[in-house]
Write an enzyme that holds these catalytic residues in place. Structure first.
Site, mmCIF file in Angstrom:
data_model
loop_
_atom_site.group_PDB
_atom_site.id
_atom_site.type_symbol
_atom_site.label_atom_id
_atom_site.label_comp_id
_atom_site.label_asym_id
_atom_site.label_seq_id
_atom_site.Cartn_x
_atom_site.Cartn_y
_atom_site.Cartn_z
ATOM 1 N N HIS A 81 0.830 -1.213 0.000
ATOM 2 C CA HIS A 81 0.000 0.000 0.000
ATOM 3 C C HIS A 81 0.857 1.253 0.000
ATOM 4 O O HIS A 81 0.801 2.087 0.896
ATOM 5 C CB HIS A 81 -0.954 -0.025 1.203
ATOM 6 C CG HIS A 81 -2.090 -0.967 1.011
ATOM 7 N ND1 HIS A 81 -2.185 -2.194 1.653
ATOM 8 C CD2 HIS A 81 -3.174 -0.882 0.211
ATOM 9 C CE1 HIS A 81 -3.281 -2.808 1.277
ATOM 10 N NE2 HIS A 81 -3.909 -2.039 0.396
ATOM 11 N N HIS A 85 1.299 1.584 -5.733
ATOM 12 C CA HIS A 85 -0.089 1.098 -5.752
ATOM 13 C C HIS A 85 -1.017 2.248 -6.141
ATOM 14 O O HIS A 85 -1.871 2.104 -7.020
ATOM 15 C CB HIS A 85 -0.482 0.530 -4.384
ATOM 16 C CG HIS A 85 -1.942 0.252 -4.229
ATOM 17 N ND1 HIS A 85 -2.629 -0.636 -5.037
ATOM 18 C CD2 HIS A 85 -2.863 0.745 -3.349
ATOM 19 C CE1 HIS A 85 -3.905 -0.682 -4.668
ATOM 20 N NE2 HIS A 85 -4.081 0.161 -3.659
ATOM 21 N N HIS A 123 -6.633 7.255 -2.549
ATOM 22 C CA HIS A 123 -7.514 6.382 -1.775
ATOM 23 C C HIS A 123 -6.840 5.623 -0.637
ATOM 24 O O HIS A 123 -7.530 5.136 0.259
ATOM 25 C CB HIS A 123 -8.238 5.390 -2.692
ATOM 26 C CG HIS A 123 -7.405 4.190 -3.026
ATOM 27 N ND1 HIS A 123 -6.370 4.232 -3.942
ATOM 28 C CD2 HIS A 123 -7.423 2.937 -2.535
ATOM 29 C CE1 HIS A 123 -5.809 3.040 -4.011
ATOM 30 N NE2 HIS A 123 -6.420 2.229 -3.170
ATOM 31 N N ASP A 124 -5.501 5.524 -0.626
ATOM 32 C CA ASP A 124 -4.777 4.789 0.430
ATOM 33 C C ASP A 124 -3.707 5.646 1.107
ATOM 34 O O ASP A 124 -2.759 5.120 1.690
ATOM 35 C CB ASP A 124 -4.115 3.541 -0.155
ATOM 36 C CG ASP A 124 -5.062 2.329 -0.184
ATOM 37 O OD1 ASP A 124 -4.880 1.459 -1.071
ATOM 38 O OD2 ASP A 124 -5.969 2.255 0.665
ATOM 39 N N ASP A 235 -8.897 -0.616 -7.633
ATOM 40 C CA ASP A 235 -8.105 -1.078 -6.488
ATOM 41 C C ASP A 235 -7.570 -2.489 -6.735
ATOM 42 O O ASP A 235 -6.492 -2.838 -6.269
ATOM 43 C CB ASP A 235 -8.968 -1.046 -5.218
ATOM 44 C CG ASP A 235 -8.151 -0.817 -3.953
ATOM 45 O OD1 ASP A 235 -8.740 -0.870 -2.866
ATOM 46 O OD2 ASP A 235 -6.925 -0.600 -4.047
HETATM 47 C C1 LIG Z 1 -4.852 -10.049 -4.595
HETATM 48 C C2 LIG Z 1 -5.590 -9.569 -3.387
HETATM 49 N N1 LIG Z 1 -6.016 -10.456 -2.487
HETATM 50 C C3 LIG Z 1 -6.716 -10.068 -1.394
HETATM 51 C C4 LIG Z 1 -7.195 -11.028 -0.472
HETATM 52 C C5 LIG Z 1 -7.946 -10.653 0.636
HETATM 53 C C6 LIG Z 1 -8.237 -9.307 0.841
HETATM 54 C C7 LIG Z 1 -9.101 -8.857 1.990
HETATM 55 O O1 LIG Z 1 -8.967 -7.777 2.470
HETATM 56 N N2 LIG Z 1 -10.090 -9.725 2.402
HETATM 57 C C8 LIG Z 1 -11.086 -9.412 3.446
HETATM 58 C C9 LIG Z 1 -11.999 -10.638 3.596
HETATM 59 C C10 LIG Z 1 -13.089 -10.364 4.651
HETATM 60 C C11 LIG Z 1 -13.947 -9.158 4.203
HETATM 61 C C12 LIG Z 1 -13.020 -7.927 4.055
HETATM 62 C C13 LIG Z 1 -12.364 -7.623 5.407
HETATM 63 C C14 LIG Z 1 -11.507 -8.819 5.846
HETATM 64 C C15 LIG Z 1 -12.429 -10.047 6.009
HETATM 65 C C16 LIG Z 1 -10.416 -9.102 4.803
HETATM 66 C C17 LIG Z 1 -11.955 -8.201 3.003
HETATM 67 C C18 LIG Z 1 -7.737 -8.317 -0.047
HETATM 68 C C19 LIG Z 1 -6.994 -8.686 -1.164
HETATM 69 N N3 LIG Z 1 -6.505 -7.763 -2.100
HETATM 70 C C20 LIG Z 1 -6.558 -6.395 -2.213
HETATM 71 C C21 LIG Z 1 -7.118 -5.414 -1.286
HETATM 72 C C22 LIG Z 1 -8.221 -4.649 -1.671
HETATM 73 C C23 LIG Z 1 -8.736 -3.683 -0.824
HETATM 74 C C24 LIG Z 1 -8.154 -3.456 0.415
HETATM 75 C C25 LIG Z 1 -7.048 -4.207 0.819
HETATM 76 C C26 LIG Z 1 -6.535 -5.176 -0.050
HETATM 77 CL CL1 LIG Z 1 -5.137 -6.085 0.421
HETATM 78 N N4 LIG Z 1 -5.947 -6.029 -3.341
HETATM 79 N N5 LIG Z 1 -5.497 -7.115 -3.967
HETATM 80 C C27 LIG Z 1 -5.847 -8.197 -3.190
HETATM 81 MG MG LIG Z 2 -7.500 0.852 0.955
HETATM 82 ZN ZN LIG Z 3 -5.842 0.317 -2.459
#
Ligand SMILES: Cc1nc2ccc(C(=O)N[C@]34C[C@H]5C[C@H](C[C@H](C5)C3)C4)cc2n2c(-c3ccccc3Cl)nnc12
Ligand SMILES: [Mg+2]
Ligand SMILES: [Zn+2]
Length: 344
Positions: A81, A85, A123-124, A235
């Site tokens: 982040h 990104h 956004h981050d 994102d």
């Molecule tokens: C490849 C990839 N995998 C990712 C696998 C998992 C998660 C994730 O936050 N899962 C959740 C699953 C439940 C419901 C909610 C809150 C928590 C409990 C945690 C979400 C994000 C992932 N992610 C992101 C990303 C997008 C937006 C914010 C932060 C991140 Cl890191 N961008 N790329 C990826």
């Molecule tokens: Mg974010």
């Molecule tokens: Zn982001």
């Protein structure tokens, strides 16, 4: 913000060399992470010029340059982040605006397009590489500020964005009418808060219904669902690139997740499996994320914008690659040959 951005830095960005046209820069297959970090501020300026924002909103280039440099300073040096990104998410916004012709076809007004691009860039801001639930668990200052409303980190990113706009010489929106300025900040608020993936899960079924009924530009809730969808797509846009890129990005994300898991263990807590380097199976978790979450979001996008189908195809390719990497990993584990890190 006591951190200073030098006048020379601002000048360098306002005097961006008439950019050598980068081939395929406006194509969905382009990977923005290949742009050199020192060149990224100039490319933000280029994208905003291409999108017509400079002329439409009478943006002064030294204010915009200073804003971009402060936003870049606002990002921390965490594995995922970070500024690259932010740059890649803003680049996807540029791709969506140009390839889907969001303004030309009436999906977005010019003001909504500007808010979308700026929200993606910001956004981050000031992300610490830890999740919203970690803020609660660790009783962070941000949790005490925002946990009553939820989306703790996203509210902080929004607040940092507004603070940056209010930093001397950074308000590139100062030529907007009062109404447009207030409207723009409202849009930025909705768009940045929409990047909380937990919020996405709450509206996903309504976004699906919207796409199946047929998008109606006259409906305010359809416009809100589309803006939220486009934020989530931006994102997650790393997942629509080639396997080499997707695998590299996964390593950065799990570097953050596992560092948080280590912190949680140090606090005597039990981290979620996906945060625990001893328990996580990255291929399994990524297969779940891509098949249950990611591909569904881009399928909705593709029902509204047919030329987003190549993004769904790219995710399918990455799913196939994760499946084969899982088979290799499983076989190596059976032979007792490797810890997961080696493979990824
Ligand atoms: C490849 C990839 N995998 C990712 C696998 C998992 C998660 C994730 O936050 N899962 C959740 C699953 C439940 C419901 C909610 C809150 C928590 C409990 C945690 C979400 C994000 C992932 N992610 C992101 C990303 C997008 C937006 C914010 C932060 C991140 Cl890191 N961008 N790329 C990826
Ligand atoms: Mg974010
Ligand atoms: Zn982001």
């Amino acid at each position: 913000y006591h951190m200073q951005v030098s006048q020379q830095d601002v000048l360098d960005v306002t005097m961006c060399p008439s950019e050598h046209e980068v081939p395929d820069f406006a194509k969905f297959t382009f990977t923005p992470r290949k742009i050199l970090p020192k060149e990224t501020p100039c490319f933000i300026m280029k994208m905003m010029k291409d999108l017509g924002f400079i002329d439409t909103f009478k943006i002064k280039s030294d204010n915009l340059a200073r804003f971009i440099l402060y936003v870049r300073k606002g990002y921390r040096d965490v594995p995922y982040h970070n500024w690259s990104h932010a740059f890649s998410v803003a680049h996807f916004a540029y791709l969506a605006l140009t390839n889907f012709q969001l303004v030309e076809k009436g999906y977005f007004t010019q003001l909504e397009a500007l808010a979308y691009f700026i929200s993606c860039l910001c956004h981050d801001i000031d992300h610490r590489g830890t999740t919203n639930s970690f803020q609660q668990q660790s009783n962070s200052v941000l949790a005490s500020l925002y946990s009553s409303e939820g989306s703790v980190m996203e509210r902080h990113h929004l607040s940092q964005t507004i603070c940056t706009l209010n930093t001397g010489g950074c308000n590139f929106l100062d030529a907007l009418s009062k109404d447009d300025y207030v409207k723009c900040l409202d849009l930025i608020k909705d768009m940045i808060l929409a990047t909380d993936l937990a919020s996405h899960y709450k509206i996903h079924s309504r976004q699906l219904a919207m796409a199946q009924e047929g998008y109606n530009k006259a409906l305010p809730e359809h416009r809100y669902y589309l803006a939220s969808l486009l934020m989530t797509c931006a994102d997650l846009s790393d997942q629509t690139k080639d396997w080499k890129e997707t695998k590299k990005v996964a390593q950065l994300i799990y570097a953050e997740f596992f560092a948080q898991g280590d912190l949680e263990k140090g606090m005597g807590r039990v981290p979620a499996n996906m945060m625990d380097r001893e328990k996580a199976s990255i291929p399994d978790h990524q297969l779940e994320f891509l098949t249950q979450c990611c591909i569904c979001i881009f399928r909705i996008l593709a029902t509204i914008f047919p030329n987003a189908k190549i993004l769904v195809e790219a995710i399918k390719q990455n799913i196939i690659c994760w499946e084969s990497s899982k088979r290799i990993f499983d076989r190596l584990c059976i032979e007792g040959k490797t810890s997961y890190e080696v493979l990824v």
